[in-house]
Design a protein around this motif. Structure first.
Motif, mmCIF file in Angstrom:
data_model
loop_
_atom_site.group_PDB
_atom_site.id
_atom_site.type_symbol
_atom_site.label_atom_id
_atom_site.label_comp_id
_atom_site.label_asym_id
_atom_site.label_seq_id
_atom_site.Cartn_x
_atom_site.Cartn_y
_atom_site.Cartn_z
ATOM 1 N N LEU A 8 3.995 -2.730 -7.392
ATOM 2 C CA LEU A 8 4.783 -3.069 -6.206
ATOM 3 C C LEU A 8 5.234 -1.791 -5.536
ATOM 4 O O LEU A 8 5.953 -0.997 -6.139
ATOM 5 C CB LEU A 8 5.984 -3.931 -6.574
ATOM 6 N N ILE A 9 4.807 -1.620 -4.290
ATOM 7 C CA ILE A 9 5.173 -0.430 -3.530
ATOM 8 C C ILE A 9 6.327 -0.805 -2.610
ATOM 9 O O ILE A 9 6.160 -1.534 -1.640
ATOM 10 C CB ILE A 9 3.978 0.097 -2.710
ATOM 11 N N GLY A 10 7.516 -0.301 -2.949
ATOM 12 C CA GLY A 10 8.733 -0.678 -2.225
ATOM 13 C C GLY A 10 9.544 -1.654 -3.057
ATOM 14 O O GLY A 10 9.312 -2.855 -2.997
ATOM 15 N N PRO A 11 10.507 -1.157 -3.857
ATOM 16 C CA PRO A 11 11.227 -2.011 -4.813
ATOM 17 C C PRO A 11 12.488 -2.641 -4.247
ATOM 18 O O PRO A 11 13.554 -2.566 -4.852
ATOM 19 C CB PRO A 11 11.547 -1.032 -5.942
ATOM 20 N N GLY A 12 12.387 -3.294 -3.092
ATOM 21 C CA GLY A 12 13.554 -3.886 -2.460
ATOM 22 C C GLY A 12 13.841 -5.294 -2.940
ATOM 23 O O GLY A 12 13.399 -5.719 -4.010
ATOM 24 N N VAL A 13 14.558 -6.051 -2.116
ATOM 25 C CA VAL A 13 15.006 -7.391 -2.487
ATOM 26 C C VAL A 13 13.827 -8.328 -2.729
ATOM 27 O O VAL A 13 13.780 -9.050 -3.723
ATOM 28 C CB VAL A 13 15.939 -7.960 -1.394
ATOM 29 N N ILE A 34 4.430 -2.488 -12.571
ATOM 30 C CA ILE A 34 5.035 -1.195 -12.272
ATOM 31 C C ILE A 34 5.491 -1.222 -10.818
ATOM 32 O O ILE A 34 4.796 -1.729 -9.937
ATOM 33 C CB ILE A 34 4.060 -0.021 -12.526
ATOM 34 N N ALA A 35 6.700 -0.723 -10.570
ATOM 35 C CA ALA A 35 7.234 -0.631 -9.217
ATOM 36 C C ALA A 35 7.357 0.829 -8.836
ATOM 37 O O ALA A 35 7.563 1.696 -9.695
ATOM 38 C CB ALA A 35 8.596 -1.321 -9.127
ATOM 39 N N ALA A 36 7.227 1.105 -7.539
ATOM 40 C CA ALA A 36 7.324 2.483 -7.057
ATOM 41 C C ALA A 36 8.254 2.541 -5.870
ATOM 42 O O ALA A 36 8.205 1.698 -4.971
ATOM 43 C CB ALA A 36 5.943 3.009 -6.680
ATOM 44 N N GLY A 37 9.121 3.562 -5.859
ATOM 45 C CA GLY A 37 10.047 3.759 -4.746
ATOM 46 C C GLY A 37 10.699 5.117 -4.860
ATOM 47 O O GLY A 37 10.587 5.790 -5.886
ATOM 48 N N GLU A 41 17.551 5.662 -9.250
ATOM 49 C CA GLU A 41 18.608 4.754 -9.696
ATOM 50 C C GLU A 41 18.190 3.295 -9.513
ATOM 51 O O GLU A 41 18.543 2.428 -10.325
ATOM 52 C CB GLU A 41 19.928 5.037 -8.966
ATOM 53 N N ARG A 42 17.434 3.011 -8.455
ATOM 54 C CA ARG A 42 16.906 1.654 -8.272
ATOM 55 C C ARG A 42 15.887 1.348 -9.362
ATOM 56 O O ARG A 42 15.828 0.230 -9.891
ATOM 57 C CB ARG A 42 16.263 1.524 -6.885
ATOM 58 N N GLY A 43 15.101 2.336 -9.724
ATOM 59 C CA GLY A 43 14.140 2.161 -10.808
ATOM 60 C C GLY A 43 14.815 1.818 -12.117
ATOM 61 O O GLY A 43 14.346 0.950 -12.865
ATOM 62 N N ARG A 44 15.943 2.487 -12.397
ATOM 63 C CA ARG A 44 16.668 2.196 -13.636
ATOM 64 C C ARG A 44 17.187 0.764 -13.638
ATOM 65 O O ARG A 44 17.171 0.083 -14.666
ATOM 66 C CB ARG A 44 17.808 3.198 -13.821
ATOM 67 N N GLU A 45 17.668 0.298 -12.482
ATOM 68 C CA GLU A 45 18.139 -1.090 -12.390
ATOM 69 C C GLU A 45 17.030 -2.068 -12.767
ATOM 70 O O GLU A 45 17.237 -2.997 -13.552
ATOM 71 C CB GLU A 45 18.601 -1.395 -10.956
ATOM 72 N N LEU A 46 15.854 -1.863 -12.195
ATOM 73 C CA LEU A 46 14.756 -2.804 -12.408
ATOM 74 C C LEU A 46 14.214 -2.736 -13.829
ATOM 75 O O LEU A 46 13.882 -3.765 -14.435
ATOM 76 C CB LEU A 46 13.634 -2.534 -11.397
ATOM 77 N N ALA A 62 -0.213 2.805 -7.776
ATOM 78 C CA ALA A 62 -1.305 2.027 -7.189
ATOM 79 C C ALA A 62 -2.668 2.364 -7.761
ATOM 80 O O ALA A 62 -3.570 1.515 -7.765
ATOM 81 C CB ALA A 62 -1.323 2.243 -5.672
ATOM 82 N N ARG A 63 -2.845 3.572 -8.241
ATOM 83 C CA ARG A 63 -4.181 4.064 -8.567
ATOM 84 C C ARG A 63 -4.896 3.235 -9.622
ATOM 85 O O ARG A 63 -6.103 3.032 -9.543
ATOM 86 C CB ARG A 63 -4.078 5.532 -9.009
ATOM 87 N N SER A 64 -4.180 2.716 -10.606
ATOM 88 C CA SER A 64 -4.832 1.982 -11.689
ATOM 89 C C SER A 64 -4.541 0.481 -11.655
ATOM 90 O O SER A 64 -4.903 -0.243 -12.585
ATOM 91 C CB SER A 64 -4.396 2.555 -13.040
ATOM 92 N N ALA A 65 -3.898 0.001 -10.593
ATOM 93 C CA ALA A 65 -3.482 -1.405 -10.537
ATOM 94 C C ALA A 65 -4.630 -2.311 -10.094
ATOM 95 O O ALA A 65 -5.458 -1.937 -9.256
ATOM 96 C CB ALA A 65 -2.294 -1.568 -9.604
ATOM 97 N N ASP A 66 -4.642 -3.530 -10.625
ATOM 98 C CA ASP A 66 -5.587 -4.550 -10.165
ATOM 99 C C ASP A 66 -5.091 -5.224 -8.896
ATOM 100 O O ASP A 66 -5.885 -5.700 -8.084
ATOM 101 C CB ASP A 66 -5.774 -5.614 -11.255
ATOM 102 N N ILE A 67 -3.753 -5.287 -8.742
ATOM 103 C CA ILE A 67 -3.133 -5.898 -7.569
ATOM 104 C C ILE A 67 -2.044 -4.949 -7.082
ATOM 105 O O ILE A 67 -1.153 -4.571 -7.847
ATOM 106 C CB ILE A 67 -2.515 -7.269 -7.908
ATOM 107 N N VAL A 68 -2.110 -4.567 -5.819
ATOM 108 C CA VAL A 68 -1.110 -3.695 -5.210
ATOM 109 C C VAL A 68 -0.353 -4.512 -4.169
ATOM 110 O O VAL A 68 -0.946 -5.009 -3.209
ATOM 111 C CB VAL A 68 -1.754 -2.460 -4.551
ATOM 112 N N ILE A 69 0.954 -4.669 -4.369
ATOM 113 C CA ILE A 69 1.780 -5.451 -3.459
ATOM 114 C C ILE A 69 2.585 -4.495 -2.580
ATOM 115 O O ILE A 69 3.351 -3.676 -3.083
ATOM 116 C CB ILE A 69 2.722 -6.395 -4.232
ATOM 117 N N LEU A 70 2.390 -4.615 -1.270
ATOM 118 C CA LEU A 70 3.111 -3.786 -0.307
ATOM 119 C C LEU A 70 4.360 -4.529 0.141
ATOM 120 O O LEU A 70 4.270 -5.591 0.754
ATOM 121 C CB LEU A 70 2.224 -3.485 0.896
ATOM 122 N N SER A 71 5.531 -3.972 -0.173
ATOM 123 C CA SER A 71 6.797 -4.641 0.159
ATOM 124 C C SER A 71 7.788 -3.652 0.750
ATOM 125 O O SER A 71 8.973 -3.696 0.452
ATOM 126 C CB SER A 71 7.385 -5.311 -1.090
#
Length: 285
Positions: A8-13, A34-37, A41-46, A62-71
């Motif tokens: 997940l690219i963009g770890p928002g709501v 895996i989430a990226a942002g 501190e947001r990463g620690r929450e998740l 994203a490089r090794s993911a089967d599904i990349v979610i843009l958020s």
């Protein structure tokens, strides 16, 4: 999807809603996500809340993911796509929930043709959302099924063949909760103005809305028919509805939805600045 990895690219709501739904519905295990942002501190929450992995490097996720979610936010999308260009596996599925971003733009900037575009709404956070989605011709049948599972974990999902329905869905169901919450707020404030304590006004309004929706779902009659059931000639409902019609209630709702639709199209064309405050949305022709 036991062997599928999701980034997940963009770890928002909305990203958190997807993570929560996927894990709650047992679509995937936490270690598959895996989430990226940019904010550690947001990463620690998740990671503490869901047991997923986190990185501040979009490419790493994203490089090794089967599904990349843009958020990500629409205003950030261009930079994110440029950073991910040619970094996604050729056979990976890219699923975008970015408002106003057309498939063609995402595919061209990423140099990657396998795209699903979706528009969920905020009730997805409790599994009661509805998502309208579509896919590029390069998406396989198996990937369509994976997208359906992911979006189904958020609530109901509706697949459409034509992408222009996504901008319409953005204005109607995607933005829809904002209209409902504003209506709730106005009713609650009206109750307080009448003299109710706010907690009682809130209880009355929330249950009235909940009960009305459930009643409609049970009856499946046209809303006008149900409205007529509670509108006695010369009664209180008739007086209230007359005033709403006179004040242009229907027109205001229609114009608000149309303004949201136009804004979605503007975002898709890369116009990030807001229209003038006194600007009027153009009428549909």
């Amino acid at each position: 999807m036991n062997d599928q990895s999701i980034a997940l690219i963009g770890p928002g709501v909305m990203a958190e809603a997807i993570i929560n739904g996927l894990i709650r519905q047992k679509v995937v295990a936490p270690n598959q996500i895996i989430a990226a942002g940019p904010r550690p501190e947001r990463g620690r929450e998740l990671t503490e809340r869901y047991g997923i992995r986190f990185t501040t490097d979009n490419t790493e996720a994203a490089r090794s993911a089967d599904i990349v979610i843009l958020s990500v936010k629409p205003q950030r999308l261009e930079a994110v796509l440029i950073g991910l260009r040619d970094q996604i596996r050729p056979e990976a599925l890219v699923l975008s929930i970015v408002a106003g971003a057309p498939i063609q733009k995402i595919a061209r900037t990423l140099n990657h043709p396998i795209i699903v575009r979706a528009m969920p709404n905020t009730p997805a956070q409790i599994g009661q959302g509805i998502t309208v989605w579509t896919a590029s011709p390069s998406v396989s049948g198996a990937q369509l099924e994976m997208a359906k599972q992911i979006l189904g974990a958020l609530g109901q999902e509706v697949f459409v063949e034509e992408e222009n329905y996504l901008d319409m869905a953005t204005a109607l169901s995607g933005t829809g909760p904002a209209y409902v919450f504003l209506f709730m707020e106005a009713l609650i404030d009206a109750g307080v103005h009448l003299g109710f304590p706010r907690r009682i006004a809130e209880q009355l309004v929330v249950q009235t809305l909940r009960g009305s929706v459930e009643y409609y779902a049970l009856r499946r009659a046209h809303p006008a028919s149900l409205r007529n059931e509670v509108t006695s000639p010369g009664g209180t409902s008739a007086a209230a509805l007359y005033y709403l019609e006179k004040a242009g209630f229907r027109t205001a709702i229609s114009r608000a939805v149309w303004a949201a639709y136009e804004r979605s199209q503007q975002l898709g064309r890369g116009k990030n600045s807001q229209p003038p405050e006194n600007g009027e949305p153009k009428e549909q022709t």
